[in-house]
Design an enzyme around this catalytic site. Structure first.
Site, PDB file in Angstrom:
ATOM      1  CG  ASN A   8      -1.682   1.232   1.468  1.00  0.00           C
ATOM      2  OD1 ASN A   8      -1.783   2.062   0.576  1.00  0.00           O
ATOM      3  ND2 ASN A   8      -2.264   1.373   2.652  1.00  0.00           N
ATOM      4  CD1 TRP A   9       3.691   1.358  -2.828  1.00  0.00           C
ATOM      5  CD2 TRP A   9       3.848   2.753  -4.588  1.00  0.00           C
ATOM      6  NE1 TRP A   9       4.656   0.868  -3.668  1.00  0.00           N
ATOM      7  CE2 TRP A   9       4.777   1.701  -4.766  1.00  0.00           C
ATOM      8  CE3 TRP A   9       3.760   3.730  -5.582  1.00  0.00           C
ATOM      9  CZ2 TRP A   9       5.622   1.609  -5.879  1.00  0.00           C
ATOM     10  CZ3 TRP A   9       4.595   3.644  -6.696  1.00  0.00           C
ATOM     11  CH2 TRP A   9       5.520   2.593  -6.833  1.00  0.00           C
ATOM     12  CE  LYS A  10       0.253   3.223   4.904  1.00  0.00           C
ATOM     13  NZ  LYS A  10       0.310   3.348   6.333  1.00  0.00           N
ATOM     14  CG  HIS A  92      -5.497   1.570   5.625  1.00  0.00           C
ATOM     15  ND1 HIS A  92      -5.040   2.499   6.526  1.00  0.00           N
ATOM     16  CD2 HIS A  92      -4.456   0.736   5.378  1.00  0.00           C
ATOM     17  CE1 HIS A  92      -3.759   2.243   6.807  1.00  0.00           C
ATOM     18  NE2 HIS A  92      -3.387   1.177   6.119  1.00  0.00           N
ATOM     19  CD  GLU A  94      -2.562   5.199   7.201  1.00  0.00           C
ATOM     20  OE1 GLU A  94      -2.586   5.298   5.972  1.00  0.00           O
ATOM     21  OE2 GLU A  94      -1.593   4.711   7.827  1.00  0.00           O
ATOM     22  CD  GLU A 162      -3.031  -2.958   7.530  1.00  0.00           C
ATOM     23  OE1 GLU A 162      -1.923  -3.138   7.036  1.00  0.00           O
ATOM     24  OE2 GLU A 162      -3.724  -1.944   7.303  1.00  0.00           O
ATOM     25  N   GLY A 168       3.146   1.817  10.703  1.00  0.00           N
ATOM     26  CA  GLY A 168       4.114   2.905  10.526  1.00  0.00           C
ATOM     27  C   GLY A 168       4.907   3.242  11.777  1.00  0.00           C
ATOM     28  CB  SER A 207       5.911  -2.273  11.769  1.00  0.00           C
ATOM     29  OG  SER A 207       5.509  -0.951  12.081  1.00  0.00           O
ATOM     30  N   GLY A 228       3.013  -1.309   4.198  1.00  0.00           N
ATOM     31  CA  GLY A 228       2.985   0.112   3.875  1.00  0.00           C
ATOM     32  C   GLY A 228       4.368   0.600   3.476  1.00  0.00           C
ATOM     33  N   GLY A 229       5.081   1.179   4.424  1.00  0.00           N
ATOM     34  CA  GLY A 229       6.366   1.826   4.150  1.00  0.00           C
ATOM     35  C   GLY A 229       7.344   0.968   3.361  1.00  0.00           C
TER      36      GLY A 229
HETATM   37  C1  PEP Z   1      -0.423  -0.107   6.311  1.00  0.00           C
HETATM   38  O1  PEP Z   1      -0.659   1.082   6.377  1.00  0.00           O
HETATM   39  O2  PEP Z   1      -1.254  -0.854   5.763  1.00  0.00           O
HETATM   40  C2  PEP Z   1       0.807  -0.610   6.882  1.00  0.00           C
HETATM   41  C3  PEP Z   1       0.850  -1.855   7.230  1.00  0.00           C
HETATM   42  O3  PEP Z   1       1.838   0.285   7.039  1.00  0.00           O
HETATM   43  P1  PEP Z   1       3.336  -0.041   7.540  1.00  0.00           P
HETATM   44  O4  PEP Z   1       3.773  -1.306   6.872  1.00  0.00           O
HETATM   45  O5  PEP Z   1       4.139   1.146   7.116  1.00  0.00           O
HETATM   46  O6  PEP Z   1       3.259  -0.217   9.026  1.00  0.00           O
END
Ligand code: PEP
Length: 247
Positions: A8-10, A92, A94, A162, A168, A207, A228-229
């Site tokens: 997920n590039w957000k 999600h 967010e 999640e 993050g 993470s 994510g990241g």
């Molecule tokens: C996400 O936002 O779906 C996520 C898992 O982010 P990260 O891997 O950066 O924690």
């Protein structure tokens, strides 16, 4: 069941970022798991073109629950499919936080995704306060009951667990905490959709990085990751894809 590594590039990425796709496919042309990237909507069409004929699938990060109409700035599942998306992330944390999305809205979006012939990736997860007060399974149970689309099948639904506090932050639950939630979710899905539950991929997200991916993928009922990241860089996402392929 084929496992799924989803990125997920957000709100990150421009046309220049598509160089990561070339690098990813160069190193991992035929992984043993499924591989999906969900860039900002503006990049779906270009990324789909870059990934054509490859093992990489392209998805979206959200959609509107209606198929079309007067909803300025929104995108329907059909529009996303037309751009090349095969999957849509819904619910999600967010979006639940930034846009006040409820389980009912998330379910209506997931239904729209499935109605458009795409795969819905439904996200759920507890906050840190909820975990600290021993409410994790109750919260997750309510979210899954309220968020998954009616008539979901193994082919149309992916669930992503999640924990909000792990997204993050570099922090993750212990492996036994992940195991507890994933096994709880499998059972809850059995109650909701019967034998289809066995084939629904339950992803862990929060993470995930190259250094912890292998141990997380060894946990029972972890069928992949939502990343994510670490999905922004081909080297990191590729290492996670490799760990999942080996799991
Ligand atoms: C996400 O936002 O779906 C996520 C898992 O982010 P990260 O891997 O950066 O924690």
């Amino acid at each position: 069941m084929k496992k799924l590594a989803a990125g997920n590039w957000k709100m990150n990425g421009t046309l220049a970022s598509l160089a990561e796709v070339g690098a990813l496919l160069g190193d991992h042309p035929k992984p043993a798991c499924e591989m999906l990237l969900c860039p900002p909507a503006t990049l779906i069409a270009a990324m789909s073109t870059a990934a054509r004929g490859s093992a990489l699938m392209v998805g979206a990060q959200d959609c509107h629950p209606k198929p079309q109409g007067a909803h300025t700035g929104d995108l329907s599942a059909a529009i996303l499919r037309d751009a090349g998306a095969t999957h849509v992330i819904v619910g999600h944390s967010e979006r639940r936080t930034d846009h006040g999305e409820t389980d009912a809205l998330v379910r209506s979006k997931a239904e729209a995704v499935v109605d458009a012939g795409l795969v819905a990736i439904v996200c759920i997860g507890e906050t840190e306060a909820q975990r600290d007060s021993g409410k994790t399974l109750a919260v997750i149970g309510t979210q899954i009951d309220g968020s998954i689309p009616g008539g979901a099948t193994a082919a149309s639904l992916v669930v992503a667990y999640e924990p909000v506090w792990a997204i993050g932050t570099g922090r993750t639950p212990t492996l036994s905490e992940i195991a507890e939630v994933h096994s709880f979710l499998r059972g809850r899905l059995r109650g909701l959709i019967g034998s289809e539950a066995e084939g629904v991929r339950i992803l862990y997200g929060g993470s995930v990085k190259p250094s912890n991916a292998a141990e997380i993928f060894a946990v029972p009922h972890v069928d992949g990751a939502l990343v994510g990241g670490a999905s922004l860089k081909a080297a990191d996402f590729g290492a996670i894809v490799a760990a999942l392929s080996a799991a």
